[in-house]
Design a protein around this motif. Structure first.
Motif, PDB file in Angstrom:
ATOM      1  N   LYS A 193       0.827  -1.204   0.000  1.00 22.60           N
ATOM      2  CA  LYS A 193       0.000   0.000   0.000  1.00 22.60           C
ATOM      3  C   LYS A 193       0.863   1.257   0.000  1.00 22.60           C
ATOM      4  O   LYS A 193       0.549   2.240  -0.671  1.00 22.60           O
ATOM      5  CB  LYS A 193      -0.926  -0.010   1.216  1.00 22.60           C
ATOM      6  CG  LYS A 193      -2.022   1.042   1.161  1.00 22.60           C
ATOM      7  CD  LYS A 193      -3.098   0.774   2.195  1.00 22.60           C
ATOM      8  CE  LYS A 193      -4.266   1.726   1.997  1.00 22.60           C
ATOM      9  NZ  LYS A 193      -5.365   1.449   2.958  1.00 22.60           N
ATOM     10  N   GLN A 196       2.084   1.915  -3.457  1.00 28.03           N
ATOM     11  CA  GLN A 196       1.015   2.485  -4.277  1.00 28.03           C
ATOM     12  C   GLN A 196       0.790   3.962  -3.947  1.00 28.03           C
ATOM     13  O   GLN A 196       0.602   4.789  -4.852  1.00 28.03           O
ATOM     14  CB  GLN A 196      -0.286   1.699  -4.048  1.00 28.03           C
ATOM     15  CG  GLN A 196      -1.482   2.225  -4.833  1.00 28.03           C
ATOM     16  CD  GLN A 196      -1.252   2.198  -6.334  1.00 28.03           C
ATOM     17  OE1 GLN A 196      -0.657   1.253  -6.860  1.00 28.03           O
ATOM     18  NE2 GLN A 196      -1.705   3.233  -7.030  1.00 28.03           N
ATOM     19  N   ARG A 199       3.342   6.139  -5.530  1.00 24.77           N
ATOM     20  CA  ARG A 199       3.031   6.318  -6.956  1.00 24.77           C
ATOM     21  C   ARG A 199       1.942   7.358  -7.155  1.00 24.77           C
ATOM     22  O   ARG A 199       1.897   8.042  -8.182  1.00 24.77           O
ATOM     23  CB  ARG A 199       2.595   4.977  -7.555  1.00 24.77           C
ATOM     24  CG  ARG A 199       3.730   3.973  -7.700  1.00 24.77           C
ATOM     25  CD  ARG A 199       3.218   2.637  -8.167  1.00 24.77           C
ATOM     26  NE  ARG A 199       4.305   1.678  -8.404  1.00 24.77           N
ATOM     27  CZ  ARG A 199       4.120   0.393  -8.649  1.00 24.77           C
ATOM     28  NH1 ARG A 199       2.892  -0.113  -8.683  1.00 24.77           N
ATOM     29  NH2 ARG A 199       5.161  -0.396  -8.850  1.00 24.77           N
ATOM     30  N   GLU A 200       1.037   7.490  -6.160  1.00 28.40           N
ATOM     31  CA  GLU A 200      -0.034   8.482  -6.241  1.00 28.40           C
ATOM     32  C   GLU A 200       0.436   9.874  -5.834  1.00 28.40           C
ATOM     33  O   GLU A 200      -0.312  10.835  -5.944  1.00 28.40           O
ATOM     34  CB  GLU A 200      -1.202   8.063  -5.343  1.00 28.40           C
ATOM     35  CG  GLU A 200      -1.908   6.794  -5.795  1.00 28.40           C
ATOM     36  CD  GLU A 200      -3.005   6.365  -4.828  1.00 28.40           C
ATOM     37  OE1 GLU A 200      -3.407   7.191  -3.966  1.00 28.40           O
ATOM     38  OE2 GLU A 200      -3.469   5.212  -4.917  1.00 28.40           O
TER      39      GLU A 200
END
Length: 259
Positions: A193, A196, A199-200
């Motif tokens: 998580k 991720q 990456r956001e």
């Protein structure tokens, strides 16, 4: 005393979970010896019988993590455990935590710590629902284990526009028996998580993360979320993170606070 709605418990498991205290480093220290034995071996099974089962039997009950546990931990018991607990607003004023929902309905989120990248994502998830909460007359609150200065930094750095409070003694986390320990913090799903979220565009505030109180205490506590009020005993929903990044379903939160 007026009757209250039963506690709604998201992610309820089919059977009871081991309570959070079993995740503390002290309780799990024997696993270093167990790691030398192949999983499933006779020695491994004997180790589990000798160490895990007695620990589970002796563990304190009352942490809400399943429907059965929820039935044994009424809202009055949760509120009673929070009596005498104080948090601090951004001006440094001490506020009894139960006063946050004494005269109003509130969604109260508990962050792992103010530098946590996972908590910044949760703050954004809640901020996205704040208009719906306000339309229903519900206040949005976030508590973090740390200093008032850390709370101010978090408020300045995020889009979270609800109320922010600091709990420097971690007293609300202890009272609610939130999970804590190494093995509830570093998990494969939490790691994925975090990747991720980077990456956001989300980032951990490492300066806050490595301040002494976070490094020695706050970084090992997991957070949670409750819906409560008006009335200190009126706690209608509680979610306790099983591990870092274990977000509640926002639709469940909105159903509990605004329907």
């Amino acid at each position: 005393m007026a009757a209250h709605a039963p506690l709604a418990v998201p992610h309820a498991a089919a059977g009871p979970r081991l309570p959070a205290p079993l995740l503390t480093p002290a309780a799990t220290a024997p696993s270093v010896r167990r790691a030398r034995c192949p999983r499933g071996s006779l020695v491994n099974q004997r180790w589990r019988m000798r160490h895990l089962l007695p620990a589970a039997a002796a563990a304190k009950t009352g942490a809400i993590g399943s429907a059965a546990e929820a039935a044994e931990a009424p809202a009055e018991g949760l509120a009673r455990s929070l009596q005498g607990v104080e948090v601090f607003d951004l001006s440094g004023k001490a506020v009894p935590v139960v006063d946050l929902w004494r005269d109003r309905k509130a969604v109260v989120a508990f962050a792992r710590h103010f530098g946590c990248v996972l908590c910044r994502k949760r703050a954004d998830l809640l901020a996205d629902k704040q208009d719906a909460m306000e339309a229903a007359g519900v206040s949005l609150v976030l508590i973090g284990p740390g200093t008032v200065e850390q709370a101010k930094a978090f408020s300045d750095q995020t889009k979270f526009k609800g109320e922010v409070y600091a709990d420097p003694d971690y007293s609300s986390y202890k009272a609610l028996e939130f999970a804590n320990g190494l093995f509830s913090t570093f998990t494969p799903s939490a790691g994925l998580k975090i990747i991720q979220l980077y990456r956001e565009g989300y980032r951990q505030d490492w300066e806050l993360s490595f301040e002494k109180n976070t490094r020695t205490k706050g970084g090992w506590y997991q957070g949670g979320l409750l819906v409560a009020g008006p009335g200190i005993n009126n706690i209608s929903y509680i979610h306790k993170d099983k591990e870092a990044g274990d977000d509640p379903e926002m639709e469940d939160v909105l159903k509990a606070c605004c329907s």
